[in-house]
Design a protein around this motif. Sequence first.
Motif, PDB file in Angstrom:
ATOM      1  N   VAL A 138      20.633   9.341  68.097  1.00  0.00           N
ATOM      2  CA  VAL A 138      20.345  10.662  68.659  1.00  0.00           C
ATOM      3  C   VAL A 138      20.952  10.742  70.052  1.00  0.00           C
ATOM      4  CG1 VAL A 138      18.577  12.324  69.336  1.00  0.00           C
ATOM      5  CG2 VAL A 138      18.192  10.834  67.357  1.00  0.00           C
ATOM      6  N   ASP A 139      21.747  11.762  70.282  1.00  0.00           N
ATOM      7  CA  ASP A 139      22.364  12.001  71.583  1.00  0.00           C
ATOM      8  C   ASP A 139      21.568  13.072  72.314  1.00  0.00           C
ATOM      9  OD1 ASP A 139      24.846  11.347  69.578  1.00  0.00           O
ATOM     10  OD2 ASP A 139      25.161  10.503  71.576  1.00  0.00           O
ATOM     11  N   ILE A 140      21.225  12.788  73.571  1.00  0.00           N
ATOM     12  CA  ILE A 140      20.351  13.681  74.335  1.00  0.00           C
ATOM     13  C   ILE A 140      21.051  14.142  75.610  1.00  0.00           C
ATOM     14  CG2 ILE A 140      18.123  13.936  75.466  1.00  0.00           C
ATOM     15  CD1 ILE A 140      17.087  11.623  73.770  1.00  0.00           C
ATOM     16  N   TRP A 141      21.179  15.452  75.740  1.00  0.00           N
ATOM     17  CA  TRP A 141      21.683  16.030  76.991  1.00  0.00           C
ATOM     18  C   TRP A 141      20.491  16.402  77.860  1.00  0.00           C
ATOM     19  CZ3 TRP A 141      24.867  15.603  73.007  1.00  0.00           C
ATOM     20  CH2 TRP A 141      26.245  15.463  73.250  1.00  0.00           C
ATOM     21  N   SER A 142      20.505  15.961  79.118  1.00  0.00           N
ATOM     22  CA  SER A 142      19.390  16.270  80.012  1.00  0.00           C
ATOM     23  C   SER A 142      19.829  16.129  81.458  1.00  0.00           C
ATOM     24  CB  SER A 142      18.196  15.349  79.721  1.00  0.00           C
ATOM     25  OG  SER A 142      18.465  14.029  80.132  1.00  0.00           O
ATOM     26  N   ASP A 143      18.942  16.564  82.371  1.00  0.00           N
ATOM     27  CA  ASP A 143      19.210  16.441  83.801  1.00  0.00           C
ATOM     28  C   ASP A 143      18.042  15.716  84.454  1.00  0.00           C
ATOM     29  OD1 ASP A 143      20.371  16.646  86.276  1.00  0.00           O
ATOM     30  OD2 ASP A 143      20.183  18.825  86.455  1.00  0.00           O
ATOM     31  N   VAL A 144      18.335  14.965  85.497  1.00  0.00           N
ATOM     32  CA  VAL A 144      17.319  14.177  86.192  1.00  0.00           C
ATOM     33  C   VAL A 144      16.274  15.061  86.856  1.00  0.00           C
ATOM     34  CG1 VAL A 144      16.966  12.570  88.116  1.00  0.00           C
ATOM     35  CG2 VAL A 144      18.859  12.217  86.531  1.00  0.00           C
ATOM     36  N   GLN A 145      16.645  16.285  87.259  1.00  0.00           N
ATOM     37  CA  GLN A 145      15.692  17.146  87.947  1.00  0.00           C
ATOM     38  C   GLN A 145      15.100  18.219  87.024  1.00  0.00           C
ATOM     39  OE1 GLN A 145      17.578  19.096  91.246  1.00  0.00           O
ATOM     40  NE2 GLN A 145      19.060  20.185  89.998  1.00  0.00           N
ATOM     41  N   CYS A 146      15.178  17.991  85.724  1.00  0.00           N
ATOM     42  CA  CYS A 146      14.612  18.923  84.751  1.00  0.00           C
ATOM     43  C   CYS A 146      13.219  18.456  84.349  1.00  0.00           C
ATOM     44  CB  CYS A 146      15.519  19.006  83.523  1.00  0.00           C
ATOM     45  SG  CYS A 146      14.746  19.775  82.088  1.00  0.00           S
ATOM     46  N   PRO A 147      12.167  19.204  84.712  1.00  0.00           N
ATOM     47  CA  PRO A 147      10.804  18.760  84.382  1.00  0.00           C
ATOM     48  C   PRO A 147      10.553  18.680  82.892  1.00  0.00           C
ATOM     49  CG  PRO A 147      10.793  21.038  85.161  1.00  0.00           C
ATOM     50  CD  PRO A 147      12.166  20.501  85.422  1.00  0.00           C
ATOM     51  N   TRP A 148      11.177  19.587  82.130  1.00  0.00           N
ATOM     52  CA  TRP A 148      10.984  19.570  80.675  1.00  0.00           C
ATOM     53  C   TRP A 148      11.682  18.380  80.036  1.00  0.00           C
ATOM     54  CZ3 TRP A 148       7.148  22.470  79.572  1.00  0.00           C
ATOM     55  CH2 TRP A 148       6.913  23.647  80.287  1.00  0.00           C
ATOM     56  N   CYS A 149      12.692  17.828  80.714  1.00  0.00           N
ATOM     57  CA  CYS A 149      13.399  16.666  80.168  1.00  0.00           C
ATOM     58  C   CYS A 149      12.508  15.426  80.170  1.00  0.00           C
ATOM     59  CB  CYS A 149      14.677  16.405  80.963  1.00  0.00           C
ATOM     60  SG  CYS A 149      15.934  17.686  80.748  1.00  0.00           S
ATOM     61  N   TYR A 150      11.716  15.260  81.224  1.00  0.00           N
ATOM     62  CA  TYR A 150      10.805  14.115  81.296  1.00  0.00           C
ATOM     63  C   TYR A 150       9.666  14.299  80.287  1.00  0.00           C
ATOM     64  CZ  TYR A 150       9.014  10.036  83.921  1.00  0.00           C
ATOM     65  OH  TYR A 150       8.614   8.780  84.310  1.00  0.00           O
ATOM     66  N   ILE A 151       9.133  15.518  80.224  1.00  0.00           N
ATOM     67  CA  ILE A 151       8.101  15.823  79.236  1.00  0.00           C
ATOM     68  C   ILE A 151       8.659  15.648  77.826  1.00  0.00           C
ATOM     69  CG2 ILE A 151       6.674  17.683  78.282  1.00  0.00           C
ATOM     70  CD1 ILE A 151       6.515  18.783  81.200  1.00  0.00           C
ATOM     71  N   GLY A 152       9.853  16.198  77.606  1.00  0.00           N
ATOM     72  CA  GLY A 152      10.487  16.078  76.293  1.00  0.00           C
ATOM     73  C   GLY A 152      10.777  14.636  75.929  1.00  0.00           C
TER      74      GLY A 152
ATOM     75  N   VAL B 191      15.362   4.187  66.164  1.00  0.00           N
ATOM     76  CA  VAL B 191      16.104   5.321  66.713  1.00  0.00           C
ATOM     77  C   VAL B 191      16.901   4.842  67.916  1.00  0.00           C
ATOM     78  CG1 VAL B 191      15.965   7.612  67.746  1.00  0.00           C
ATOM     79  CG2 VAL B 191      14.344   6.959  65.951  1.00  0.00           C
ATOM     80  N   GLU B 192      18.198   5.016  67.864  1.00  0.00           N
ATOM     81  CA  GLU B 192      19.084   4.672  68.981  1.00  0.00           C
ATOM     82  C   GLU B 192      19.338   5.927  69.799  1.00  0.00           C
ATOM     83  OE1 GLU B 192      23.751   3.366  69.749  1.00  0.00           O
ATOM     84  OE2 GLU B 192      22.841   3.053  67.762  1.00  0.00           O
ATOM     85  N   ILE B 193      19.101   5.849  71.101  1.00  0.00           N
ATOM     86  CA  ILE B 193      19.229   7.007  71.978  1.00  0.00           C
ATOM     87  C   ILE B 193      20.364   6.798  72.973  1.00  0.00           C
ATOM     88  CG2 ILE B 193      18.095   8.382  73.766  1.00  0.00           C
ATOM     89  CD1 ILE B 193      15.430   7.647  72.445  1.00  0.00           C
ATOM     90  N   GLU B 194      21.165   7.824  73.140  1.00  0.00           N
ATOM     91  CA  GLU B 194      22.191   7.819  74.186  1.00  0.00           C
ATOM     92  C   GLU B 194      22.065   9.102  74.990  1.00  0.00           C
ATOM     93  OE1 GLU B 194      27.054   7.773  74.824  1.00  0.00           O
ATOM     94  OE2 GLU B 194      26.201   7.067  72.933  1.00  0.00           O
ATOM     95  N   TYR B 195      21.967   8.944  76.307  1.00  0.00           N
ATOM     96  CA  TYR B 195      21.828  10.101  77.186  1.00  0.00           C
ATOM     97  C   TYR B 195      23.192  10.601  77.655  1.00  0.00           C
ATOM     98  CZ  TYR B 195      16.789   9.701  77.408  1.00  0.00           C
ATOM     99  OH  TYR B 195      15.456   9.685  77.075  1.00  0.00           O
ATOM    100  N   HIS B 196      23.268  11.930  77.772  1.00  0.00           N
ATOM    101  CA  HIS B 196      24.491  12.580  78.241  1.00  0.00           C
ATOM    102  C   HIS B 196      24.165  13.496  79.413  1.00  0.00           C
ATOM    103  CE1 HIS B 196      26.880  11.222  74.764  1.00  0.00           C
ATOM    104  NE2 HIS B 196      25.745  11.369  74.097  1.00  0.00           N
ATOM    105  N   SER B 197      25.169  13.739  80.223  1.00  0.00           N
ATOM    106  CA  SER B 197      24.982  14.475  81.477  1.00  0.00           C
ATOM    107  C   SER B 197      24.959  15.983  81.263  1.00  0.00           C
ATOM    108  CB  SER B 197      26.108  14.139  82.454  1.00  0.00           C
ATOM    109  OG  SER B 197      26.205  12.745  82.653  1.00  0.00           O
ATOM    110  N   PHE B 198      24.029  16.623  81.960  1.00  0.00           N
ATOM    111  CA  PHE B 198      23.978  18.086  82.025  1.00  0.00           C
ATOM    112  C   PHE B 198      23.418  18.460  83.394  1.00  0.00           C
ATOM    113  CE2 PHE B 198      22.558  22.374  81.502  1.00  0.00           C
ATOM    114  CZ  PHE B 198      23.396  22.932  80.538  1.00  0.00           C
ATOM    115  N   GLU B 199      24.204  19.157  84.192  1.00  0.00           N
ATOM    116  CA  GLU B 199      23.761  19.581  85.521  1.00  0.00           C
ATOM    117  C   GLU B 199      23.192  20.997  85.456  1.00  0.00           C
ATOM    118  OE1 GLU B 199      26.053  18.275  89.189  1.00  0.00           O
ATOM    119  OE2 GLU B 199      27.615  18.402  87.666  1.00  0.00           O
TER     120      GLU B 199
END
Length: 236
Positions: free
Chosen positions: A8-22, A37-45
């Motif tokens: 599973v590839d996940i796009w998220s941002d460090v300052q996104c509150p829903w990203c930590y909750i999610g 489940v293998e997770i890889e994070y991707h950048s989204f500003e």
Amino acid sequence: MTTAPIKVDIWSDVQCPWCYIGKRKFEKGAELYGRPVEIEYHSFELAPDTPVDYEGDPVQYLSERKGIPVEQVHQMLERVTGIAESVGLNYNYDAVHQTNTIKAHELLHYAKAHGKQLEMKERLLKAYFIDGEHVGKSENLAKLAAAIGLDEADVLRSLNDEEYLAAVKADMAQAQAYGINGVPFYVKMANTASPVHRIQPPLQQHSQKLQKTGTNSPFFATVPAHNVGYLKYRSE
């Protein structure tokens, strides 16, 4: 027989509150799913134009950026803080340093190259939302990286050299190609070993349980992309 992990590839941002909750909710969903489940994070500003040393606080920032009254922002933050608490996260917006996250994304790519991306993602989110640490400056980021066992001096070299800036931009370009305009966003590529319809129902069932916490319902859809199926999961 060993079960191959689901990627599973996940796009998220460090300052996104829903990203930590999610992140917490997805981890629970993956646990209920019962397969690796293998997770890889991707950048989204979310806000690439934010100064590294933004002088205001999150309330002022959100009021200015969204054009809404300060009182409404306080209500928004109170709500998201309550939802965070429901998954075991104690957000501290009084201590949050609003900043630019480009360097944090570069660090996540560095950590991925050194086999520690998941640990680094968790540390950055905790640093930003709970510990009140500044995640926009290279020196601070290098110290956070050292805390999970990465070489502080080499991390600082990498950030100063913008070693992974191109990788961050590539993630953003891929997000645009997928039509991603908000995070967190989860993408599962379908294949013959683990087609989309096999991973989708367990996660959907978990999403129904999560609705009882008072959060918005996660969004699921399977869509074709270049003749390959994707599961898109949006939690907010």
